[in-house]
Motif scaffolding. Structure first.
Motif, mmCIF file in Angstrom:
data_model
loop_
_atom_site.group_PDB
_atom_site.id
_atom_site.type_symbol
_atom_site.label_atom_id
_atom_site.label_comp_id
_atom_site.label_asym_id
_atom_site.label_seq_id
_atom_site.Cartn_x
_atom_site.Cartn_y
_atom_site.Cartn_z
ATOM 1 N N LEU A 112 18.168 -20.350 -35.365
ATOM 2 C CA LEU A 112 17.378 -21.535 -35.726
ATOM 3 C C LEU A 112 18.020 -22.804 -35.180
ATOM 4 C CD1 LEU A 112 16.284 -20.731 -39.370
ATOM 5 C CD2 LEU A 112 14.754 -21.506 -37.538
ATOM 6 N N GLN A 113 19.327 -22.908 -35.301
ATOM 7 C CA GLN A 113 20.022 -24.082 -34.771
ATOM 8 C C GLN A 113 19.840 -24.164 -33.256
ATOM 9 O OE1 GLN A 113 23.733 -22.798 -36.607
ATOM 10 N NE2 GLN A 113 23.854 -24.771 -37.679
ATOM 11 N N GLN A 114 19.961 -23.017 -32.593
ATOM 12 C CA GLN A 114 19.801 -22.982 -31.135
ATOM 13 C C GLN A 114 18.383 -23.376 -30.739
ATOM 14 O OE1 GLN A 114 22.488 -22.107 -28.920
ATOM 15 N NE2 GLN A 114 21.075 -23.194 -27.579
ATOM 16 N N ALA A 115 17.391 -22.878 -31.465
ATOM 17 C CA ALA A 115 15.994 -23.207 -31.158
ATOM 18 C C ALA A 115 15.714 -24.690 -31.381
ATOM 19 C CB ALA A 115 15.055 -22.344 -31.999
ATOM 20 N N PHE A 116 16.296 -25.268 -32.418
ATOM 21 C CA PHE A 116 16.124 -26.703 -32.657
ATOM 22 C C PHE A 116 16.735 -27.493 -31.504
ATOM 23 C CE2 PHE A 116 14.408 -25.912 -36.684
ATOM 24 C CZ PHE A 116 14.105 -27.095 -37.341
ATOM 25 N N MET A 117 17.899 -27.070 -31.054
ATOM 26 C CA MET A 117 18.564 -27.759 -29.955
ATOM 27 C C MET A 117 17.764 -27.598 -28.657
ATOM 28 S SD MET A 117 22.508 -27.431 -28.705
ATOM 29 C CE MET A 117 22.288 -26.019 -27.645
ATOM 30 N N LYS A 176 15.031 -20.948 -42.658
ATOM 31 C CA LYS A 176 15.780 -19.690 -42.792
ATOM 32 C C LYS A 176 15.253 -18.879 -43.972
ATOM 33 C CE LYS A 176 20.282 -17.509 -43.075
ATOM 34 N NZ LYS A 176 19.711 -16.342 -43.731
ATOM 35 N N CYS A 177 14.974 -19.545 -45.071
ATOM 36 C CA CYS A 177 14.416 -18.833 -46.238
ATOM 37 C C CYS A 177 13.097 -18.175 -45.881
ATOM 38 C CB CYS A 177 14.242 -19.783 -47.419
ATOM 39 S SG CYS A 177 15.793 -20.299 -48.156
ATOM 40 N N LEU A 178 12.257 -18.895 -45.160
ATOM 41 C CA LEU A 178 10.973 -18.328 -44.725
ATOM 42 C C LEU A 178 11.203 -17.107 -43.842
ATOM 43 C CD1 LEU A 178 7.882 -18.326 -44.199
ATOM 44 C CD2 LEU A 178 8.356 -19.887 -42.287
ATOM 45 N N LEU A 179 12.035 -17.241 -42.822
ATOM 46 C CA LEU A 179 12.236 -16.144 -41.873
ATOM 47 C C LEU A 179 12.943 -14.950 -42.498
ATOM 48 C CD1 LEU A 179 13.094 -18.097 -38.606
ATOM 49 C CD2 LEU A 179 10.862 -17.329 -39.458
ATOM 50 N N ASP A 180 13.754 -15.187 -43.508
ATOM 51 C CA ASP A 180 14.402 -14.073 -44.200
ATOM 52 C C ASP A 180 13.384 -13.215 -44.942
ATOM 53 O OD1 ASP A 180 16.899 -14.789 -43.288
ATOM 54 O OD2 ASP A 180 17.567 -15.651 -45.197
ATOM 55 N N ARG A 181 12.346 -13.840 -45.472
ATOM 56 C CA ARG A 181 11.345 -13.058 -46.208
ATOM 57 C C ARG A 181 10.119 -12.713 -45.364
ATOM 58 N NH1 ARG A 181 10.909 -18.113 -48.637
ATOM 59 N NH2 ARG A 181 8.892 -19.073 -48.331
ATOM 60 N N ALA A 233 12.452 -19.394 -32.881
ATOM 61 C CA ALA A 233 13.571 -18.685 -33.516
ATOM 62 C C ALA A 233 13.087 -17.386 -34.148
ATOM 63 C CB ALA A 233 14.234 -19.565 -34.564
ATOM 64 N N ALA A 234 11.929 -17.426 -34.789
ATOM 65 C CA ALA A 234 11.381 -16.216 -35.405
ATOM 66 C C ALA A 234 11.166 -15.136 -34.350
ATOM 67 C CB ALA A 234 10.068 -16.534 -36.119
ATOM 68 N N GLN A 235 10.611 -15.529 -33.235
ATOM 69 C CA GLN A 235 10.381 -14.577 -32.150
ATOM 70 C C GLN A 235 11.706 -13.998 -31.654
ATOM 71 O OE1 GLN A 235 8.658 -16.275 -28.614
ATOM 72 N NE2 GLN A 235 7.771 -14.318 -28.002
ATOM 73 N N GLY A 236 12.702 -14.839 -31.471
ATOM 74 C CA GLY A 236 14.010 -14.380 -31.015
ATOM 75 C C GLY A 236 14.697 -13.474 -32.016
ATOM 76 N N LEU A 237 14.544 -13.769 -33.296
ATOM 77 C CA LEU A 237 15.163 -12.939 -34.332
ATOM 78 C C LEU A 237 14.502 -11.568 -34.442
ATOM 79 C CD1 LEU A 237 15.723 -15.681 -37.038
ATOM 80 C CD2 LEU A 237 17.514 -14.321 -35.928
#
Length: 163
Positions: free
Chosen positions: A89-94, A113-118, A151-155
């Motif tokens: 997420l930090q990388q995607a923001f940057m 992060k909370c959203l992507l974790d669930r 970030a979601a796609q990358g994760l």
């Protein structure tokens, strides 16, 4: 003022702090522990800059009493990426220029992060809903939403095996 002992896990490390009764988690993080990634914005629970993760859910640390964190697992921006590496997420923001002044960024990233974790495959509307408690005065939100979806796609991609 009376001080109370509060034992909790902070960024995966056991913590035992003495805090003043009635003090906020925000105050404990910034003033006692020197963790300045959690921003002090409105002190009223309306801006989201002070968002942290407590037991997997986003919470406003300016409204959370430190003593209520006893036995809880607390994560701040500093706890997202071990050994100095950036969290996706930090990388995607940057990479997506999702931070202008950067003040809202820690809260946005932790809410995301909370959203992507669930939900590792959120819709745009789900991202908007997840960050709805976080105010950004600079970006117009579009780069932030795009960064979270990136970030979601990358994760979701399986890690490449090294030869």
């Amino acid at each position: 003022m009376t001080k109370v002992a509060v034992e909790f896990t902070l960024n995966t490390r056991e913590q035992n702090e003495f805090v003043e009764t009635g003090s906020t988690l925000l105050s404990a993080l910034r003033d006692r522990l020197g963790l300045y990634g959690t921003k002090a914005g409105c002190h009223q629970g309306t801006c989201g800059a002070c968002t942290v993760i407590i037991d997997g859910e986003p919470h406003l640390s300016c409204l959370t009493l430190a003593e209520r964190c006893r036995g809880k697992d607390v994560t701040t921006l500093e706890g997202l990426a071990p050994a100095g590496a950036l969290h996706p997420l930090q990388q995607a923001f940057m990479d997506g220029f999702a931070a202008q002044c950067g003040f809202c960024t820690p809260g946005m990233i932790l809410a995301a992060k909370c959203l992507l974790d669930r939900n590792p495959d959120p819709t745009r509307d789900e991202v908007v809903d997840a960050i709805s408690g976080n105010i950004c005065r600079c970006t117009g939100y579009e780069p932030i939403i795009a960064a979270i979806l990136t970030a979601a796609q990358g994760l979701r991609k399986p890690a490449r095996k090294r030869a």
